[in-house]
Write a protein that holds these residues in place. Structure first.
Motif, PDB file in Angstrom:
ATOM      1  N   LEU A  69      25.454  -3.238 -19.064  1.00  0.00           N
ATOM      2  CA  LEU A  69      26.308  -4.109 -19.877  1.00  0.00           C
ATOM      3  C   LEU A  69      26.505  -5.466 -19.227  1.00  0.00           C
ATOM      4  N   ILE A  70      26.856  -5.474 -17.931  1.00  0.00           N
ATOM      5  CA  ILE A  70      27.087  -6.752 -17.250  1.00  0.00           C
ATOM      6  C   ILE A  70      25.789  -7.558 -17.162  1.00  0.00           C
ATOM      7  N   GLY A  71      24.699  -6.900 -16.775  1.00  0.00           N
ATOM      8  CA  GLY A  71      23.423  -7.597 -16.683  1.00  0.00           C
ATOM      9  C   GLY A  71      22.946  -8.114 -18.025  1.00  0.00           C
ATOM     10  N   GLY A 122      23.759  -3.348  -3.214  1.00  0.00           N
ATOM     11  CA  GLY A 122      24.927  -3.239  -4.082  1.00  0.00           C
ATOM     12  C   GLY A 122      24.590  -3.447  -5.546  1.00  0.00           C
ATOM     13  N   LEU A 123      25.557  -3.977  -6.258  1.00  0.00           N
ATOM     14  CA  LEU A 123      25.411  -4.164  -7.697  1.00  0.00           C
ATOM     15  C   LEU A 123      24.556  -5.383  -8.052  1.00  0.00           C
ATOM     16  N   ALA A 124      24.544  -6.394  -7.183  1.00  0.00           N
ATOM     17  CA  ALA A 124      23.914  -7.678  -7.502  1.00  0.00           C
ATOM     18  C   ALA A 124      22.442  -7.565  -7.891  1.00  0.00           C
ATOM     19  N   PRO A 125      21.569  -6.902  -7.115  1.00  0.00           N
ATOM     20  CA  PRO A 125      20.149  -6.858  -7.509  1.00  0.00           C
ATOM     21  C   PRO A 125      19.922  -6.133  -8.830  1.00  0.00           C
ATOM     22  N   LYS A 126      20.736  -5.144  -9.132  1.00  0.00           N
ATOM     23  CA  LYS A 126      20.593  -4.426 -10.402  1.00  0.00           C
ATOM     24  C   LYS A 126      20.931  -5.338 -11.570  1.00  0.00           C
ATOM     25  N   LEU A 127      22.000  -6.119 -11.412  1.00  0.00           N
ATOM     26  CA  LEU A 127      22.389  -7.040 -12.481  1.00  0.00           C
ATOM     27  C   LEU A 127      21.315  -8.101 -12.700  1.00  0.00           C
ATOM     28  N   LEU A 184      17.902  -9.772 -28.895  1.00  0.00           N
ATOM     29  CA  LEU A 184      18.860  -8.862 -28.253  1.00  0.00           C
ATOM     30  C   LEU A 184      18.588  -7.407 -28.623  1.00  0.00           C
ATOM     31  N   LYS A 185      18.126  -7.166 -29.848  1.00  0.00           N
ATOM     32  CA  LYS A 185      17.806  -5.789 -30.246  1.00  0.00           C
ATOM     33  C   LYS A 185      16.640  -5.239 -29.431  1.00  0.00           C
ATOM     34  N   LEU A 186      15.633  -6.085 -29.221  1.00  0.00           N
ATOM     35  CA  LEU A 186      14.503  -5.652 -28.388  1.00  0.00           C
ATOM     36  C   LEU A 186      14.939  -5.466 -26.935  1.00  0.00           C
ATOM     37  N   SER A 187      15.732  -6.412 -26.453  1.00  0.00           N
ATOM     38  CA  SER A 187      16.157  -6.364 -25.053  1.00  0.00           C
ATOM     39  C   SER A 187      17.123  -5.220 -24.790  1.00  0.00           C
ATOM     40  N   ALA A 188      17.836  -4.766 -25.815  1.00  0.00           N
ATOM     41  CA  ALA A 188      18.814  -3.694 -25.623  1.00  0.00           C
ATOM     42  C   ALA A 188      18.149  -2.430 -25.098  1.00  0.00           C
ATOM     43  N   THR A 189      16.945  -2.148 -25.562  1.00  0.00           N
ATOM     44  CA  THR A 189      16.233  -0.960 -25.083  1.00  0.00           C
ATOM     45  C   THR A 189      15.429  -1.261 -23.814  1.00  0.00           C
ATOM     46  N   PHE A 190      14.811  -2.442 -23.745  1.00  0.00           N
ATOM     47  CA  PHE A 190      14.027  -2.788 -22.565  1.00  0.00           C
ATOM     48  C   PHE A 190      14.906  -2.892 -21.315  1.00  0.00           C
ATOM     49  N   SER A 191      16.127  -3.388 -21.478  1.00  0.00           N
ATOM     50  CA  SER A 191      16.996  -3.573 -20.321  1.00  0.00           C
ATOM     51  C   SER A 191      17.458  -2.241 -19.743  1.00  0.00           C
ATOM     52  N   VAL A 192      17.452  -1.178 -20.547  1.00  0.00           N
ATOM     53  CA  VAL A 192      17.741   0.151 -20.002  1.00  0.00           C
ATOM     54  C   VAL A 192      16.662   0.526 -18.982  1.00  0.00           C
ATOM     55  N   THR A 193      15.413   0.226 -19.319  1.00  0.00           N
ATOM     56  CA  THR A 193      14.326   0.441 -18.362  1.00  0.00           C
ATOM     57  C   THR A 193      14.526  -0.398 -17.108  1.00  0.00           C
ATOM     58  N   ALA A 232      18.173   7.837 -23.261  1.00  0.00           N
ATOM     59  CA  ALA A 232      17.993   7.604 -24.695  1.00  0.00           C
ATOM     60  C   ALA A 232      19.329   7.323 -25.366  1.00  0.00           C
ATOM     61  N   LEU A 233      20.366   8.053 -24.950  1.00  0.00           N
ATOM     62  CA  LEU A 233      21.706   7.809 -25.486  1.00  0.00           C
ATOM     63  C   LEU A 233      22.188   6.412 -25.132  1.00  0.00           C
ATOM     64  N   LEU A 234      21.917   5.970 -23.904  1.00  0.00           N
ATOM     65  CA  LEU A 234      22.308   4.627 -23.492  1.00  0.00           C
ATOM     66  C   LEU A 234      21.591   3.569 -24.321  1.00  0.00           C
TER      67      LEU A 234
END
Length: 268
Positions: A69-71, A122-127, A184-193, A232-234
């Motif tokens: 979400l933050i990223g 920490g959290l920074a590289p993931k974001l 954003l719709k495309l990125s919503a699933t790609f960003s989970v990866t 998949a739920l995410l």
């Protein structure tokens, strides 16, 4: 002429039918061919694992969702701002656009290790990794939306005394919303990866990606499929959230009459 809208019950029923078909085919194939459980668990095995390890999976889901979400927000906002800057200045566009294109040739997984060295575990590289996945599609789509505005419309707005801000707000901004939400719709699933890749390379706080890696290392196929189910739920939750925000910001696409509250957003 607007396309005919399908009833709400169909929008809900069709995905449910598709989900039942996938589960049924999966379950039937495992039972019919007597596939060993260490090769392919049945849906019942995966569900049993989820119930047994529910707490750990749920905590991991919360960690991954926070990273996503933050990223995602950081990538979307920075991408939008970059697109506006590139539209405003031809010099900025000419210098940065080739750099953005070249940067997309570098796989995210190739720079994840470097980001871990620079930013720690920490959290920074993931974001940063999640934001990078969202950044480029938003920049390209928003820039295309800004440059697609009719020049005659812009000249008309200027002739009527429109300032640069008012023209952007009332003419250019609405033109960016459709391509923005497509990105954003495309990125919503790609960003989970992207979040999973980030957890594989820099995880000290758990997460579904770390859980998935541990399950793979232990040849725990039920745990692997349970983690995949949560991912998949995410992705589904992320996609629905984007659709909800799109519905709130572009009510004219769904209703002939715009709600009164939404007109305040565009009012001068």
């Amino acid at each position: 002429m607007q396309p005919e809208k399908q009833p709400l019950w169909r929008s809900v029923l069709y995905p449910v039918i598709a989900f039942i078909l996938v589960i049924g085919i999966w379950w039937g194939a495992v039972e019919f061919y007597q596939v060993p459980r260490y090769v392919m668990p049945s849906p019942a095995d995966v569900w049993a694992h989820i119930l047994d390890d529910y707490r750990t999976l749920w905590i991991g889901f919360q960690v991954t969702f926070k990273e996503f979400l933050i990223g995602f927000v950081l990538g979307a906002v920075s991408g939008f701002v970059m697109a506006v800057l590139m539209d405003t200045s031809k010099t900025v566009r000419g210098v940065l656009y080739p750099i953005l294109i070249v940067s997309q040739a570098i796989p995210i997984i190739a720079i994840s290790a470097a980001l871990t060295i620079w930013l720690g575990f920490g959290l920074a590289p993931k974001l940063v990794i999640v934001a990078l996945v969202v950044f480029f599609p938003v920049v390209v789509n928003v820039l295309d939306g800004l440059r697609s505005v009719d020049g005659d419309l812009l000249r008309l707005a200027r002739s009527m005394g429109g300032t640069r801000w008012s023209i952007f707000r009332h003419v250019k901004m609405p033109a960016t919303l459709t391509p923005l939400f497509s990105a954003l719709k495309l990125s919503a699933t790609f960003s989970v990866t992207g979040a999973v890749i980030a957890e594989w390379s820099a995880s000290t706080s758990g997460g579904i990606g770390a859980y998935l890696m541990q399950a793979n290392s232990r040849l725990n196929t039920s745990g692997t499929f349970a983690a995949i189910a949560y991912l998949a739920l995410l992705g589904l939750v992320a996609f629905v959230l984007v659709i909800l925000v799109e519905y709130l910001l572009t009510p004219w696409r769904n209703k002939p009459m715009v709600p009164r509250w939404s007109t305040r957003f565009w009012r001068k």
